[in-house]
Design an enzyme around this catalytic site. Structure first.
Site, PDB file in Angstrom:
ATOM      1  N   LYS A   1      13.315  58.403  -9.317  1.00  0.00           N
ATOM      2  CA  LYS A   1      12.818  59.630  -8.659  1.00  0.00           C
ATOM      3  C   LYS A   1      13.807  59.636  -7.415  1.00  0.00           C
ATOM      4  CE  LYS A   1       8.385  59.251 -11.415  1.00  0.00           C
ATOM      5  NZ  LYS A   1       6.856  59.618 -10.904  1.00  0.00           N
TER       6      LYS A   1
ATOM      7  N   GLN B   1       2.656  55.962  -7.014  1.00  0.00           N
ATOM      8  CA  GLN B   1       2.943  55.594  -8.880  1.00  0.00           C
ATOM      9  C   GLN B   1       1.851  55.167  -8.751  1.00  0.00           C
ATOM     10  OE1 GLN B   1       5.947  57.204  -9.806  1.00  0.00           O
ATOM     11  NE2 GLN B   1       5.727  55.588 -12.057  1.00  0.00           N
TER      12      GLN B   1
ATOM     13  N   ASP C   1       2.181  65.603  -7.949  1.00  0.00           N
ATOM     14  CA  ASP C   1       1.825  65.160 -10.339  1.00  0.00           C
ATOM     15  C   ASP C   1       0.767  66.002 -10.193  1.00  0.00           C
ATOM     16  OD1 ASP C   1       3.001  62.463 -10.470  1.00  0.00           O
ATOM     17  OD2 ASP C   1       1.675  61.445  -8.803  1.00  0.00           O
TER      18      ASP C   1
HETATM   19  N1  L34 Z   1       1.899  59.054  -9.614  1.00  0.00           N
HETATM   20  N2  L34 Z   1       2.466  58.238 -11.865  1.00  0.00           N
HETATM   21  C1  L34 Z   1       2.459  59.173 -11.082  1.00  0.00           C
HETATM   22  N3  L34 Z   1       3.361  59.808 -11.530  1.00  0.00           N
HETATM   23  C2  L34 Z   1       4.281  59.742 -12.799  1.00  0.00           C
HETATM   24  O1  L34 Z   1       4.735  61.155 -13.215  1.00  0.00           O
HETATM   25  C3  L34 Z   1       4.237  59.054 -13.604  1.00  0.00           C
HETATM   26  N4  L34 Z   1       4.693  58.305 -14.464  1.00  0.00           N
HETATM   27  C4  L34 Z   1       3.905  57.799 -15.514  1.00  0.00           C
HETATM   28  C5  L34 Z   1       3.620  56.133 -14.654  1.00  0.00           C
HETATM   29  N5  L34 Z   1       2.941  56.454 -13.717  1.00  0.00           N
HETATM   30  C6  L34 Z   1       3.076  57.651 -12.970  1.00  0.00           C
HETATM   31  C7  L34 Z   1       6.104  58.229 -14.325  1.00  0.00           C
HETATM   32  O2  L34 Z   1       6.881  58.726 -13.655  1.00  0.00           O
HETATM   33  C8  L34 Z   1       5.427  57.609 -16.254  1.00  0.00           C
HETATM   34  N6  L34 Z   1       6.648  57.807 -15.584  1.00  0.00           N
HETATM   35  C9  L34 Z   1       7.907  57.901 -16.107  1.00  0.00           C
HETATM   36  C10 L34 Z   1       9.305  58.559 -15.109  1.00  0.00           C
HETATM   37  C11 L34 Z   1      10.382  57.882 -15.604  1.00  0.00           C
HETATM   38  C12 L34 Z   1      10.989  57.103 -16.664  1.00  0.00           C
HETATM   39  C13 L34 Z   1       9.912  56.813 -17.224  1.00  0.00           C
HETATM   40  C14 L34 Z   1       8.669  57.452 -16.992  1.00  0.00           C
HETATM   41  C15 L34 Z   1      12.405  57.344 -17.325  1.00  0.00           C
HETATM   42  O3  L34 Z   1      12.729  57.830 -16.172  1.00  0.00           O
HETATM   43  N7  L34 Z   1      12.056  56.983 -18.047  1.00  0.00           N
HETATM   44  C16 L34 Z   1      13.561  56.716 -19.118  1.00  0.00           C
HETATM   45  C17 L34 Z   1      13.952  55.420 -19.227  1.00  0.00           C
HETATM   46  C18 L34 Z   1      14.032  53.975 -18.010  1.00  0.00           C
HETATM   47  C19 L34 Z   1      13.768  53.140 -18.395  1.00  0.00           C
HETATM   48  O4  L34 Z   1      15.211  52.288 -18.757  1.00  0.00           O
HETATM   49  O5  L34 Z   1      12.776  52.014 -18.420  1.00  0.00           O
HETATM   50  C20 L34 Z   1      13.875  57.273 -20.236  1.00  0.00           C
HETATM   51  O6  L34 Z   1      14.973  58.167 -20.303  1.00  0.00           O
HETATM   52  O7  L34 Z   1      12.937  57.704 -20.677  1.00  0.00           O
END
Ligand code: L34
Length: 284
Positions: free
Chosen positions: A52, A96, A119
């Site tokens: 982020k 988060q 959010d």
């Molecule tokens: N308050 N909490 C709040 N807001 C959110 O919108 C979230 N979420 C979920 C968990 N808690 C939260 C996220 O940000 C899930 N989430 C989230 C954000 C980014 C990614 C995955 C989940 C992400 O960047 N995923 C990458 C891989 C990450 C890795 O290498 O582990 C992808 O390509 O899917």
């Protein structure tokens, strides 16, 4: 063979649009600012929060990170939120999740000003989504919708099945599909005939949080499959809620994990923060 809907690609386009609008706002003397709060040292949360921060830098936002120790008290956290609610340079506040067990998530969500709630978890924003009169959409379901639009898929009249009923993903996801005239079914842990219901879906969204939960027998020929899950498989490798290798040949469109819905969650957060900056400056 399914067409892969790349969240990497679509998120880059969303971010490029946000970057352009951010430049226009800056020309008017407004620099969009996002505050991200992370409590404790959950490694997955750390990765997401870092992503982020990188996204903020990429689109030209100011970002502030508040990394608090796991022992932070409810009072300390609420006091920080109160300060950020009053801070003019901060337009979006995100805490988060999940929080350490001793903290009250509901009270924390309620404490964030609805105008800064990027959010869209605050009850007033949730209510606005329900009646279709909103400024912010929750990032993950909004990101899924963006992927559906990008792929040129028309939801109207289609049978849509969402597996999972969380407040953060499943419930709002169902609502967004309904807004686009999908015929929506929500499945959950008590659902009978889960396999049959899923196998009748034209559009299947998996948000269960269990690795490779959706198997090929649960998917209709030519279905559109959107995978919200981020899990680790038995070898510690990142995987979704969908058994990608077996489902992919049967689907018409499918999202990968990683590189699918995850990057979209972050891109939509950028979009919401931009909207928050506009709203707080009377521009929207
Ligand atoms: N308050 N909490 C709040 N807001 C959110 O919108 C979230 N979420 C979920 C968990 N808690 C939260 C996220 O940000 C899930 N989430 C989230 C954000 C980014 C990614 C995955 C989940 C992400 O960047 N995923 C990458 C891989 C990450 C890795 O290498 O582990 C992808 O390509 O899917």
């Amino acid at each position: 063979m399914a067409i892969l809907i790349s969240g990497k690609e679509v998120s880059a386009k969303v971010r490029a649009d946000v970057r352009k609008e951010c430049e226009e706002l800056k020309a008017k003397g407004i620099a969009p600012g996002l505050a991200v709060i992370i409590v404790g040292d959950d490694p997955a949360s750390r990765v997401y929060v870092n992503n982020k921060k990188k996204a903020c830098a990429d689109v030209g936002f100011v970002s502030e990170e508040y990394a608090l120790p796991a022992e932070t008290t409810q009072e300390e956290l609420l006091s920080l939120i109160d300060t950020l609610n009053k801070k003019d340079e901060i337009h979006g506040i995100l805490c988060q999740l999940p929080l350490p067990k001793h903290l009250d998530e509901k009270a924390v969500i309620n404490a964030i000003s609805p105008l800064k709630d990027v959010d869209a978890f605050h009850p007033s924003n949730v209510g606005r989504i329900m009646i279709g009169d909103y400024h912010f959409l929750p990032c993950t379901p909004a990101g899924v919708m963006e992927l559906i639009h990008y792929a040129g898929i028309d939801v109207s009249g289609k049978s849509c099945v969402v597996i999972g009923r969380s407040n953060i993903v499943g419930k709002p996801m169902a609502m967004l599909l309904l807004h686009e005239n999908g015929t929506v079914t929500i499945c959950h842990s008590r659902t009978k005939n889960l396999k049959e219901i899923c196998a009748a879906a034209d559009i299947l969204v998996a948000a269960v949080g269990r690795p490779k939960f959706v198997t090929v027998d649960m998917v209709k020929d030519g279905a559109v499959v959107l995978d919200v899950g981020i899990n680790r498989d038995e070898n510690g490798k990142l995987c979704g809620d969908v058994d990608f290798d077996s489902v992919e040949p049967k689907a018409s469109y499918i999202t990968p994990v990683p590189g699918g819905v995850g990057p979209m969650t972050i891109a939509m957060l950028m979009k919401n923060t931009l909207m928050a900056a506009k709203l707080q400056n009377g521009l929207s």
